[in-house]
Design a protein around this motif. Sequence first.
Motif, PDB file in Angstrom:
ATOM      1  N   ARG A  36       4.806 -33.136 -33.508  1.00 45.59           N
ATOM      2  CA  ARG A  36       3.452 -33.686 -33.540  1.00 45.59           C
ATOM      3  C   ARG A  36       2.442 -32.652 -33.065  1.00 45.59           C
ATOM      4  O   ARG A  36       1.259 -32.760 -33.360  1.00 45.59           O
ATOM      5  CB  ARG A  36       3.368 -34.929 -32.653  1.00 45.59           C
ATOM      6  N   ALA A  37       2.903 -31.672 -32.298  1.00 45.67           N
ATOM      7  CA  ALA A  37       1.986 -30.672 -31.760  1.00 45.67           C
ATOM      8  C   ALA A  37       1.278 -29.905 -32.868  1.00 45.67           C
ATOM      9  O   ALA A  37       0.156 -29.443 -32.678  1.00 45.67           O
ATOM     10  CB  ALA A  37       2.750 -29.710 -30.844  1.00 45.67           C
ATOM     11  N   PHE A  38       1.913 -29.749 -34.030  1.00 43.87           N
ATOM     12  CA  PHE A  38       1.244 -29.073 -35.141  1.00 43.87           C
ATOM     13  C   PHE A  38       0.016 -29.870 -35.576  1.00 43.87           C
ATOM     14  O   PHE A  38      -1.031 -29.300 -35.874  1.00 43.87           O
ATOM     15  CB  PHE A  38       2.207 -28.885 -36.316  1.00 43.87           C
ATOM     16  N   GLY A  39       0.164 -31.190 -35.646  1.00 41.43           N
ATOM     17  CA  GLY A  39      -0.973 -32.025 -35.999  1.00 41.43           C
ATOM     18  C   GLY A  39      -2.070 -31.965 -34.963  1.00 41.43           C
ATOM     19  O   GLY A  39      -3.259 -31.944 -35.294  1.00 41.43           O
ATOM     20  N   VAL A  40      -1.677 -31.914 -33.671  1.00 46.72           N
ATOM     21  CA  VAL A  40      -2.669 -31.824 -32.598  1.00 46.72           C
ATOM     22  C   VAL A  40      -3.401 -30.494 -32.655  1.00 46.72           C
ATOM     23  O   VAL A  40      -4.632 -30.429 -32.526  1.00 46.72           O
ATOM     24  CB  VAL A  40      -1.985 -32.014 -31.230  1.00 46.72           C
ATOM     25  N   LEU A  67      -3.234 -20.024 -38.844  1.00 46.63           N
ATOM     26  CA  LEU A  67      -2.191 -19.832 -37.834  1.00 46.63           C
ATOM     27  C   LEU A  67      -1.225 -21.014 -37.828  1.00 46.63           C
ATOM     28  O   LEU A  67      -0.002 -20.839 -37.783  1.00 46.63           O
ATOM     29  CB  LEU A  67      -2.830 -19.658 -36.452  1.00 46.63           C
ATOM     30  N   VAL A  68      -1.770 -22.221 -37.870  1.00 45.85           N
ATOM     31  CA  VAL A  68      -0.918 -23.423 -37.917  1.00 45.85           C
ATOM     32  C   VAL A  68      -0.114 -23.446 -39.206  1.00 45.85           C
ATOM     33  O   VAL A  68       1.084 -23.757 -39.215  1.00 45.85           O
ATOM     34  CB  VAL A  68      -1.778 -24.701 -37.790  1.00 45.85           C
ATOM     35  N   ALA A  69      -0.769 -23.115 -40.328  1.00 48.87           N
ATOM     36  CA  ALA A  69      -0.116 -23.167 -41.638  1.00 48.87           C
ATOM     37  C   ALA A  69       1.105 -22.261 -41.693  1.00 48.87           C
ATOM     38  O   ALA A  69       2.170 -22.665 -42.191  1.00 48.87           O
ATOM     39  CB  ALA A  69      -1.114 -22.774 -42.731  1.00 48.87           C
ATOM     40  N   TRP A  80       3.793 -21.858 -31.938  1.00 48.54           N
ATOM     41  CA  TRP A  80       3.809 -20.625 -31.156  1.00 48.54           C
ATOM     42  C   TRP A  80       2.387 -20.301 -30.744  1.00 48.54           C
ATOM     43  O   TRP A  80       1.441 -20.440 -31.520  1.00 48.54           O
ATOM     44  CB  TRP A  80       4.386 -19.488 -31.982  1.00 48.54           C
ATOM     45  N   LEU A  81       2.244 -19.883 -29.515  1.00 47.52           N
ATOM     46  CA  LEU A  81       0.950 -19.470 -29.005  1.00 47.52           C
ATOM     47  C   LEU A  81       1.030 -18.029 -28.519  1.00 47.52           C
ATOM     48  O   LEU A  81       2.072 -17.616 -27.988  1.00 47.52           O
ATOM     49  CB  LEU A  81       0.515 -20.371 -27.837  1.00 47.52           C
ATOM     50  N   PRO A  82      -0.043 -17.265 -28.669  1.00 50.68           N
ATOM     51  CA  PRO A  82      -0.067 -15.929 -28.067  1.00 50.68           C
ATOM     52  C   PRO A  82       0.147 -16.020 -26.562  1.00 50.68           C
ATOM     53  O   PRO A  82      -0.136 -17.056 -25.948  1.00 50.68           O
ATOM     54  CB  PRO A  82      -1.477 -15.422 -28.404  1.00 50.68           C
ATOM     55  N   ALA A  83       0.640 -14.942 -25.968  1.00 52.69           N
ATOM     56  CA  ALA A  83       1.000 -14.958 -24.548  1.00 52.69           C
ATOM     57  C   ALA A  83      -0.163 -15.382 -23.660  1.00 52.69           C
ATOM     58  O   ALA A  83       0.021 -16.138 -22.703  1.00 52.69           O
ATOM     59  CB  ALA A  83       1.514 -13.582 -24.125  1.00 52.69           C
ATOM     60  N   PHE A  84      -1.383 -14.929 -23.978  1.00 52.85           N
ATOM     61  CA  PHE A  84      -2.518 -15.245 -23.106  1.00 52.85           C
ATOM     62  C   PHE A  84      -2.867 -16.729 -23.147  1.00 52.85           C
ATOM     63  O   PHE A  84      -3.411 -17.277 -22.185  1.00 52.85           O
ATOM     64  CB  PHE A  84      -3.736 -14.386 -23.470  1.00 52.85           C
ATOM     65  N   LEU A  85      -2.541 -17.416 -24.258  1.00 50.85           N
ATOM     66  CA  LEU A  85      -2.729 -18.859 -24.325  1.00 50.85           C
ATOM     67  C   LEU A  85      -1.534 -19.609 -23.749  1.00 50.85           C
ATOM     68  O   LEU A  85      -1.688 -20.662 -23.137  1.00 50.85           O
ATOM     69  CB  LEU A  85      -2.952 -19.295 -25.782  1.00 50.85           C
ATOM     70  N   ARG A  86      -0.347 -19.046 -23.939  1.00 48.51           N
ATOM     71  CA  ARG A  86       0.872 -19.697 -23.461  1.00 48.51           C
ATOM     72  C   ARG A  86       0.881 -19.802 -21.939  1.00 48.51           C
ATOM     73  O   ARG A  86       1.453 -20.729 -21.370  1.00 48.51           O
ATOM     74  CB  ARG A  86       2.088 -18.918 -23.955  1.00 48.51           C
TER      75      ARG A  86
END
Length: 200
Positions: A36-40, A67-69, A80-86
Amino acid sequence: MTTHESGTTALLHALEVGDPEDRIDFDFLLDRLSRRAFGVMLLLATLPTFIPLPVGVGSVSGALVVLVAVQVMLRLQHPWLPAFLRRRTLRRGALQQFSRRFDRVLGWVERYSRPRLTMLCDRVLPGVFTGVQLLLIGILLALPIPFTNFPIGFLLLIYCFALIERDGALLLIAWILGTGTIIGFGFASNNVVQMIEHWL
């Protein structure tokens, strides 16, 4: 209002229980939301298209949609998130505030959408097709084409709801509208190129 047990609001309500000053790790949040996180994430990328912001918001939202696609096409288990967002954390109080503001909207979505035809959300080929459509739509959104943010944003909202609630029937509608949008923009772009060539 009653929603189905595995609905998005139920997951969010479970996460918001606790001290408002507690911090929630982004990785943990996305992992709990599972696919569901993709939809969010797509919803967060789409919302700016409905807000009157300076020119250029479409390029930012379009890049996030792309990025989501790509991740949907790769069939990742969670975004997946970049390290600075993760490494970022979210205050539980902010999640509680979000729920208070948007709980009615999410509840309305859950009332009219539900898990059905879930093979379209879970199987590889439909997932790749969804990712390809989102990729093309994200590119269209990023292009500086006037008066397109709202209609493309509305189309992306349908994708958001379909992915969040694993609603294959709603996803079919998104596919049809997405195909029509991509073809329509293709014809329009071709006509514009021909007009420019004629003028030159």
